[in-house]
Design a protein around this motif. Structure first.
Motif, short mmCIF file in Angstrom:
data_model
loop_
_atom_site.label_atom_id
_atom_site.label_comp_id
_atom_site.label_asym_id
_atom_site.label_seq_id
_atom_site.Cartn_x
_atom_site.Cartn_y
_atom_site.Cartn_z
N ARG A 146 0.82 -1.21 0.00
CA ARG A 146 0.00 0.00 0.00
C ARG A 146 0.86 1.27 0.00
NH1 ARG A 146 -5.13 0.19 2.30
NH2 ARG A 146 -4.59 -1.64 3.57
N HIS A 147 2.01 1.18 0.67
CA HIS A 147 2.89 2.35 0.76
C HIS A 147 3.95 2.38 -0.34
CE1 HIS A 147 1.18 2.35 4.87
NE2 HIS A 147 1.38 3.65 4.81
N GLY A 148 3.84 1.50 -1.32
CA GLY A 148 4.71 1.58 -2.49
C GLY A 148 6.12 1.07 -2.28
N TYR A 149 6.32 0.14 -1.36
CA TYR A 149 7.66 -0.41 -1.15
C TYR A 149 8.13 -1.18 -2.38
CZ TYR A 149 8.86 0.52 3.73
OH TYR A 149 9.24 1.11 4.92
N LEU A 201 -11.27 -5.09 9.39
CA LEU A 201 -10.79 -4.16 8.37
C LEU A 201 -9.55 -4.68 7.67
CD1 LEU A 201 -11.26 -0.73 10.22
CD2 LEU A 201 -12.60 -1.62 8.29
N GLU A 202 -8.89 -5.68 8.25
CA GLU A 202 -7.65 -6.20 7.68
C GLU A 202 -7.79 -7.52 6.96
OE1 GLU A 202 -5.33 -6.24 11.29
OE2 GLU A 202 -4.28 -4.40 10.70
N ALA A 203 -8.78 -8.35 7.34
CA ALA A 203 -8.87 -9.69 6.76
C ALA A 203 -10.28 -10.25 6.89
CB ALA A 203 -7.87 -10.63 7.45
N THR A 204 -10.55 -11.27 6.07
CA THR A 204 -11.79 -12.04 6.17
C THR A 204 -11.43 -13.51 6.34
OG1 THR A 204 -11.88 -12.27 3.76
CG2 THR A 204 -13.12 -10.45 4.72
N LEU A 232 -7.71 -3.60 -0.85
CA LEU A 232 -7.01 -2.33 -0.66
C LEU A 232 -7.97 -1.14 -0.72
CD1 LEU A 232 -3.75 -2.91 -2.74
CD2 LEU A 232 -3.92 -2.65 -0.28
N ARG A 233 -9.09 -1.35 -1.41
CA ARG A 233 -10.10 -0.29 -1.47
C ARG A 233 -10.80 -0.16 -0.12
NH1 ARG A 233 -13.33 -1.13 -7.21
NH2 ARG A 233 -11.54 -0.84 -8.59
N GLN A 234 -10.99 1.06 0.34
CA GLN A 234 -11.68 1.26 1.60
C GLN A 234 -13.14 0.85 1.47
OE1 GLN A 234 -11.10 5.31 2.84
NE2 GLN A 234 -9.04 4.91 3.61
#
Length: 384
Positions: A146-149, A201-204, A232-234
């Motif tokens: 998400r942060h472009g690493y 919010l992080e996993a299912t 990744l979409r909110q």
């Protein structure tokens, strides 16, 4: 592969086998051998010789497909002398490896003469046994993405520590295990499928268990589980819970298709009253995202299979939060499957049923939400 592993946990007697040198046992037609040519030079010689392979070889792209075709065609050609050979080939083999189970020794001798045992150890986890452990690595990796690493950039901070701790724990995975045998082995046994789902919010996550009741008593066994990182979409918690319910429905369908035994009862459980109301109330109108998922859920499950589970009793919760290896082997609901009350009731309790029915009368929906808050943290998103 998944179907083979599910069926491998059915019978009391397990057999594993291997077709020795599978590719090398399959010949190549004369006109096709030119495509398998290679050059060879003898030691201390400058002359190159050209050879052709007369057998299929490892590394050629079509060799697995040719090998699978030949094994199944051989079974079809031999079906008069061995009526069960085709079913065995199609249902128990994955490439050259065979796994199968049988109820008693008579079936074993009849179906599988001459098999040689083998064992294989791998980090590959199609049954989701260690899914709560794996999700602990997937979540920080998604955060880095998400942060472009870049792939060659050093990882630092909380994500770096989380991944480092996770890697160190992999050495303990040998302590994690489940019973191979799940389900009944007698004709009079009663088998129930219980599937739980949850989301954060992080996993299912979705996880399935088999409850078997026989004259020897009752057993409950972990069957399989699945975890996924959230998009990744909110999005909202209710939508994530709905996606988890869809995964549970698909898991139930996969198990029904791949298992040879039929279930006497099937239960699907969610701790989201919002999602349960969406599934059960045919009058509610939804946006396309919600509508499409509800339609698929209704297509492969029935309303009376869905029931409410309290969050503290939901083993799928561990799949969304993650577990350490030591937690999985000690007190985890994911694998240890405590004998809690939900496995011993056909329906939800009166209070739980009331929670499920909060939204079922669409005409009174808004007044019910106002009067009975807080019932579910997701009520504010009930419109989908």
């Amino acid at each position: 592969m998944l179907g083979n592993l599910l069926r491998f946990r059915q019978g009391a007697i397990a057999i594993q086998g291997d077709i020795e040198a599978m590719f090398m046992q399959i010949g190549v037609r004369q006109k096709d051998r030119r495509y398998l040519r290679f050059t060879w030079k003898q030691p201390n010689s400058q002359e190159l010789e050209v050879f052709e392979n007369q057998r299929h070889i490892f590394g050629v792209r079509d060799s697995p497909a040719c090998a699978n075709f030949v094994s199944q065609q051989t079974a079809k050609d031999d079906i008069e002398d061995h009526p069960n050979s085709l079913e065995i080939t199609q249902r128990t083999f994955y490439m050259d490896d065979m796994v199968s189970t049988f109820i008693d020794t008579i079936d074993t001798i009849h179906y599988s003469p001459g098999c040689q045992g083998y064992s294989e150890k791998s980090f590959y986890d199609p049954l989701g046994i260690i899914s709560p452990f794996l999700i602990r690595a997937k979540i920080p990796l998604q955060e880095l993405w998400r942060h472009g690493y870049e792939w060659d950039k050093a990882i630092s901070g909380d994500n770096g520590k989380a991944i480092k701790d996770w890697v160190e724990e992999t050495e303990l995975l040998g302590t994690v295990g489940v019973n191979r045998l799940v389900g009944g082995t007698g004709l009079g046994d009663i088998m129930e499928l219980h599937v739980f789902c949850d989301a954060s919010l992080e996993a299912t996550a979705a996880v399935a268990y088999i409850k078997t009741t026989s004259n020897q008593g009752t057993t409950i066994r972990f069957l399989m589980g699945k975890t996924r990182v959230a998009s990744l979409r909110q999005t909202t918690i209710p939508r994530l819970e709905l996606q988890a319910a869809l995964y549970a429905a698909r898991l139930k369908k996969t198990i029904e298709v791949e298992r040879d035994f039929k279930f006497d009862k099937i239960f699907l459980r969610s701790d989201s009253t919002t999602v349960l109301s969406w599934i059960k109330n045919l009058k509610l109108k939804h946006k396309m995202y919600t509508r499409n998922r509800i339609a698929e859920i209704r297509d492969i499950t029935s309303n009376n299979q869905w029931t409410y589970v309290n969050s503290k009793d939901n083993p799928a919760d561990h799949g969304t939060r993650g577990l350490k290896v030591t937690e999985m082997t000690e007190k985890s609901l994911w694998l240890q499957v405590p004998q809690f009350r939900l496995f011993y009731k056909d329906n939800s309790s009166t209070d739980e049923q009331q929670q499920e029915n909060v939204f079922l009368n669409s005409a009174e929906q808004k007044t019910q939400v106002t009067r009975r808050q807080p019932i579910d943290k997701d009520l504010i998103h009930a419109s989908g």
